[in-house]
Design an enzyme around this catalytic site. Sequence first.
Site, PDB file in Angstrom:
ATOM      1  N   LYS A  89     -20.405  29.555 -11.907  1.00 18.34           N
ATOM      2  CA  LYS A  89     -19.049  29.090 -11.599  1.00 18.34           C
ATOM      3  C   LYS A  89     -18.923  28.718 -10.129  1.00 18.34           C
ATOM      4  O   LYS A  89     -19.755  29.111  -9.306  1.00 18.34           O
ATOM      5  CB  LYS A  89     -18.044  30.189 -11.943  1.00 18.34           C
ATOM      6  CG  LYS A  89     -18.226  31.452 -11.123  1.00 18.34           C
ATOM      7  CD  LYS A  89     -17.331  32.582 -11.614  1.00 18.34           C
ATOM      8  CE  LYS A  89     -17.573  33.794 -10.697  1.00 18.34           C
ATOM      9  NZ  LYS A  89     -16.473  34.736 -10.685  1.00 18.34           N
ATOM     10  N   TYR A 111     -11.647  29.600  23.024  1.00 17.51           N
ATOM     11  CA  TYR A 111     -10.194  29.579  22.897  1.00 17.51           C
ATOM     12  C   TYR A 111      -9.582  30.926  23.265  1.00 17.51           C
ATOM     13  O   TYR A 111     -10.155  31.983  22.991  1.00 17.51           O
ATOM     14  CB  TYR A 111      -9.789  29.234  21.469  1.00 17.51           C
ATOM     15  CG  TYR A 111      -9.906  27.765  21.154  1.00 17.51           C
ATOM     16  CD1 TYR A 111      -9.171  26.825  21.861  1.00 17.51           C
ATOM     17  CD2 TYR A 111     -10.739  27.318  20.143  1.00 17.51           C
ATOM     18  CE1 TYR A 111      -9.270  25.468  21.559  1.00 17.51           C
ATOM     19  CE2 TYR A 111     -10.843  25.966  19.836  1.00 17.51           C
ATOM     20  CZ  TYR A 111     -10.099  25.048  20.560  1.00 17.51           C
ATOM     21  OH  TYR A 111     -10.188  23.719  20.263  1.00 17.51           O
TER      22      TYR A 111
END
Lengths: 363, 363
Positions: free
Chosen positions: A37, A251
């Site tokens: 899946k 950041y």
Amino acid sequence: MFVRPRLDIDLHRILENYLSFSKAKKNPNTQMAAVVKDNAYGLGDQEVAATLYHRGACRVFFVAHGFEGHRVRAVAPLADIYVLQGPGEEDIKCFAEDNLIPVIASPAQLAFWNREKPNHRKPAIQIETGLNRLGFRVSDIAALSDAERNQFGLVLSHLACADEPNHAMNQRQLDMFRQLAPSFPQAKLSLSASDGFMLGDDYQFDIVRLGAVLYGLNPVPGFPIKSRNVIRVTAPVLQIADVYPGDCIGYGADHVVNKSGKIAIISIGYGDGVFRSFYPKGKVWFESDRQLFAAPMCGRVSMDNLICDVSQVPDNILYHSRFVSLINDAYTADDFGVDAGTIGYEVISALGHGTRFIRTYSS
Amino acid sequence: MFVRPRLDIDLHRILENYLSFSKAKKNPNTQMAAVVKDNAYGLGDQEVAATLYHRGACRVFFVAHGFEGHRVRAVAPLADIYVLQGPGEEDIKCFAEDNLIPVIASPAQLAFWNREKPNHRKPAIQIETGLNRLGFRVSDIAALSDAERNQFGLVLSHLACADEPNHAMNQRQLDMFRQLAPSFPQAKLSLSASDGFMLGDDYQFDIVRLGAVLYGLNPVPGFPIKSRNVIRVTAPVLQIADVYPGDCIGYGADHVVNKSGKIAIISIGYGDGVFRSFYPKGKVWFESDRQLFAAPMCGRVSMDNLICDVSQVPDNILYHSRFVSLINDAYTADDFGVDAGTIGYEVISALGHGTRFIRTYSS
């Protein structure tokens, strides 16, 4: 000069993992199914299914959605393909065209299936034994007619805590599964995925659904058979630079340098599936002749880049490395998951969905 | 009966966001560029670029990789397309064929570009002003010849802390950018992305690189112009079930029920980009006539499913809802990010890479 990250998928290892776990089954009649899946956890459903079907003689596959079953059918013409979420309006056509077997999880789904009746396969039924996710509850089962009970070819349930072998829930779910299964006299039985398989012979029944261990994950660390890593994730070193005490990196100026050193900027980021939570504990690897040198993350992960501290990497390695590895045989998706605060399953799935990788398959 | 999640992308809102932020620029000559790297943060680079090019008159785009530039060129024939990571061996061909402009980040990349010379565009140069990520350091700039300095058409740098307007780093980077920019007398200037733009007129220069605010993110909460949400993420309700005190829900039996109630199993999971870290703080939304009812996550996120507590959702809503929303105008990617312990950028990017969504664009 390279700029794109790479994802190398080793289909031969996936096959080996399938075969080595299959050999460990107790009952020769137990079928070892492959869970493919979500595009085989992001690694390529058709590539994986074709390998296991043709070279591993795997004849049972599990997917989540009908359209996933359609993709697998194209490479596994004679396999039983079970669809774990059952049929929906978006994929009911696939059940007819591709002869898929639905796993029916609720009375409403059963009614839908029996109304549409897209093929003549005996559906599977999922029963709820303690996970409290999809499945018929005890009261739902009690409300079924004999004819309805007899229509099912497989009874399936799913364990909540199989990755913790000593968890009391396992025995409780096993007991409940054994108690409810006889309600479906025509049906084969399937309780376990990879981790359940490792709980012991009692948990194996007719079909075992191998997923995690195909893909190099080891959800139960102590098990005698090890799943071998099946992917290599590498990314280009774009730049190496000096940093000095007081410099801020990344950041938020989150990482502050306290000692002169060196950083490398790597061409992979959260846009490629490297979770932001990989900082601060994660590391990437410089490689040379089987020696690995860790370069710890410094600074937050950006969308396209990450930054690592390369002060401890010997210069002769550092300046000759065009790539670092993020996942390798010594630092697997499970290890990456620990450092990112999650599990290997999510790591593989996220990286596997990256669209900027140059992707290769070896077989 | 539905089983597949949906991702609806509102191109008109993206256009409106572009236009409303563009209007706020100080200097009429400042160009408002659109950042469409990483497949437009997962939302569709060609769809977004075509919309902004044809309906927003946007003529400057930024991507990370050459092959991304190739995709954008197909829909924006006359635009300037800048490639933030510069050229690599995997994508150098695109620079020639698609007339892309590289952002050169290191002396090694400059040498590579000048050796390959795939087109006659003036390259951009990225200079490092405090983020300590990609870019020429002061010493690298000092080592450039006059001819090299004059070859650049744009000087670019990137702010580390622009989402924190009061952070001292902002002024420091602005000062350093102003000090270094005159080394490149032929070049236009670009310092700011969305958040930098909001820091004020001084930060706008010749080109502003709008990314986050195009996509409904508001990295600086107090700014007078708001970016409007541009996506709806919805997922089918597969099943509703009763739970009782002592029941455990989901993997690890992590969530224990202390009061009788109801749960719903939803067809979306980490395989679709819903981070596992969305549990326990996240929630999904039942909707009716503009009223929203929160259903808090209960139990860990699975690959294909999540489970939420629907005890507080009125029955007439609950039993008539075929879908819940995960991102909507009232609970945006930023909100989702807070609950998942990350930022909206990563949320959009992860969901945007999901391959099981039925994806629609409205314009």
